[in-house]
Design a protein around this motif. Structure first.
Motif, PDB file in Angstrom:
ATOM      1  N   UNK A   4       0.868  -1.349   0.095  1.00 16.78           N
ATOM      2  CA  UNK A   4       0.051   0.040   0.030  1.00 16.78           C
ATOM      3  C   UNK A   4       0.888   1.313   0.125  1.00 16.78           C
ATOM      4  N   UNK A   5       0.590   2.251  -0.932  1.00 16.77           N
ATOM      5  CA  UNK A   5       1.456   3.349  -1.154  1.00 16.77           C
ATOM      6  C   UNK A   5       0.468   4.573  -0.548  1.00 16.77           C
ATOM      7  N   UNK A   6       0.500   5.328   0.648  1.00 14.97           N
ATOM      8  CA  UNK A   6      -0.164   6.029   0.887  1.00 14.97           C
ATOM      9  C   UNK A   6       0.703   7.400   0.485  1.00 14.97           C
ATOM     10  N   UNK A   7       0.107   8.218  -0.586  1.00 15.83           N
ATOM     11  CA  UNK A   7       0.585   9.476  -1.238  1.00 15.83           C
ATOM     12  C   UNK A   7       0.803  10.557   0.081  1.00 15.83           C
ATOM     13  N   UNK A   8       1.863  11.419   0.200  1.00 16.69           N
ATOM     14  CA  UNK A   8       2.096  12.515   1.019  1.00 16.69           C
ATOM     15  C   UNK A   8       2.244  13.704  -0.282  1.00 16.69           C
ATOM     16  N   UNK A   9       1.101  14.293  -0.472  1.00 14.56           N
ATOM     17  CA  UNK A   9       1.019  15.300  -1.516  1.00 14.56           C
ATOM     18  C   UNK A   9       1.711  16.576  -0.970  1.00 14.56           C
TER      19      UNK A   9
END
Length: 188
Positions: A4-9
């Motif tokens: 799972x890749x949770x983006x940090x915008x």
């Protein structure tokens, strides 16, 4: 194991979406272990570059990886970007788009939470598909993405592995939906 890749915008975004998504998905691994099952998720916070990201001047989020470090992921989670200028928010995060498209071509699913739908729609993956977002941004979304069928009254939408959730805390409904899909109703 699902990556799972949770983006940090870049720019302002929802710290709540980042932290709660990480915590809820991590708890799934705890519940699985309590039921003598192997962990299912490897979860990374993923940014565009190696620098820490400052959010609203109050928090620094340290990501685990950059997009160049992730060769393959199974699910990308896009937290809500915040602010009144979504065009600027999307522009700040253009670096994610080609990576998300490559990951999607490789089989990754993508989930946008609330106003994360603007970045998801920017990929073109929602063309002629349904999407939901926070109701307060519906007019701006329709202006920016007229080829997407926006349904802001829905809590969540599944377009064959491209997911979106409505505003505020409806992201928890989407996370539970995904947990049930990946692990079964008992764990969800």
């Amino acid at each position: 194991m699902k990556h799972i890749s949770i983006l940090i915008p870049e720019g302002d975004c929802s710290i709540t979406h980042i932290e709660a998504s990480h915590q809820i998905l991590s708890e799934v691994n705890v519940f699985l272990a309590a039921n003598d099952r192997d962990p299912l998720f490897k979860i990374d916070l993923v940014g565009l570059n190696k620098e820490s990201v400052l959010k609203k001047g109050f928090y620094t989020v340290h990501h685990d990886q950059t997009i160049s470090d992730i060769r393959k992921t199974d699910l990308i989670i896009i937290p809500a970007m915040q602010g009144s200028d979504m065009e600027k928010a999307v522009e700040l995060n253009q670096g994610f788009i080609s990576w998300m498209l490559a990951q999607h071509r490789g089989g990754a699913e993508i989930a946008s939470l609330c106003l994360g739908s603007f970045l998801l729609a920017s990929t073109g993956l929602l063309k002629n598909k349904q999407c939901t977002t926070h109701w307060s941004a519906a007019n701006q979304f329709r202006k920016m993405f007229p080829d997407v069928e926006l349904v802001p009254e829905k809590i969540l939408i599944d377009e064959n592995g491209i997911y979106s959730s409505g505003g505020a805390l409806s992201f928890t409904n989407l996370l539970l939906y995904l947990i049930e899909k990946y692990t079964g109703r008992d764990i969800a």
